[in-house]
Write an enzyme that holds these catalytic residues in place. Sequence first.
Site, PDB file in Angstrom:
ATOM      1  CG  LEU A 123      -0.077  -4.698  -6.451  1.00 59.42           C
ATOM      2  CD1 LEU A 123       0.336  -4.756  -7.921  1.00 59.42           C
ATOM      3  CD2 LEU A 123       0.827  -5.605  -5.622  1.00 59.42           C
ATOM      4  CG  ASP A 124       3.426  -0.985  -1.652  1.00 57.38           C
ATOM      5  OD1 ASP A 124       4.153  -0.655  -2.611  1.00 57.38           O
ATOM      6  OD2 ASP A 124       3.750  -1.870  -0.839  1.00 57.38           O
ATOM      7  NE  ARG A 125       3.632   7.562  -5.642  1.00 49.27           N
ATOM      8  CZ  ARG A 125       4.842   8.115  -5.567  1.00 49.27           C
ATOM      9  NH1 ARG A 125       5.648   7.788  -4.565  1.00 49.27           N
ATOM     10  NH2 ARG A 125       5.235   8.994  -6.465  1.00 49.27           N
ATOM     11  CB  SER A 127       4.227  -3.072  -5.007  1.00 49.01           C
ATOM     12  OG  SER A 127       4.799  -3.130  -3.721  1.00 49.01           O
TER      13      SER A 127
END
Length: 259
Positions: A123-125, A127
Amino acid sequence: MQNGAPKPSSQAPTSRSGITRHGLARVLSKLGFCSRTKAYDLIADGRVAVDGEVQTDAEFAVDMSRAEIRVDGVAIAAQKRIYMMLNKPRGIVTSAADEKGRDTVYSLLQDGGLPWIAPVGRLDRASEGLLLLSNDSVWAARITDPLTHLAKTYHVQIDSVPDEMLLEKMRAGVHDDSDLLRVTSVSVLRVGEKNAWLEITLDEGKNRHIRRLLAALEIGVLRLLRVAIGELPLGDLAKGKWRTLDSHEVALLAVATVE
């Protein structure tokens, strides 16, 4: 993996006796001892011995059912398999380490007394939500394999009020660079005066898939939460907390990834 390190082979070699052998770096990962990248470093540094001989070739073929493997002189055995879910907060990096010194998901696991464990996917930062972690590299690879088309469900707050035309464009997809970005399904959860929440399901996961798709449609993302992977929901797990999966949940995801 370090620059110049040999590329892992796609198939395990089999001897004339029918014994399947794997590259040494892969064996350390399959045993749940460390990541493949970390294994390459350990081997290159001369810290790994097989049957009493130091090996510096990460692709050295090993029968993991018979060989004695030692790291820094300590015998390595298969680790107990760990399967977990974490409710990742916004602002946390899905990585073992961050060059900018930002908090990673491992900062949330420090008091767990856990063996080596790795995120299953990312999960990106910015999200939030459901992130799986495990030291079972085979199980993890099946879940992240794009060929399995395992559905992932997200709740996404956008900075506008959507109409049916926008939803149809999301289903049809848009081209961004060389990628066709589209959703498997999308529906409106609730609408405010200037923004709305959507429920979006993907059966593929290109890098920053939802954010890039909406940006191409000139829609901003205010929040993005993953709420389910396959039939496994995040449920009421508190933000920043983790729990182990029970045997039914582990099997549920394994069955879902069978082609």
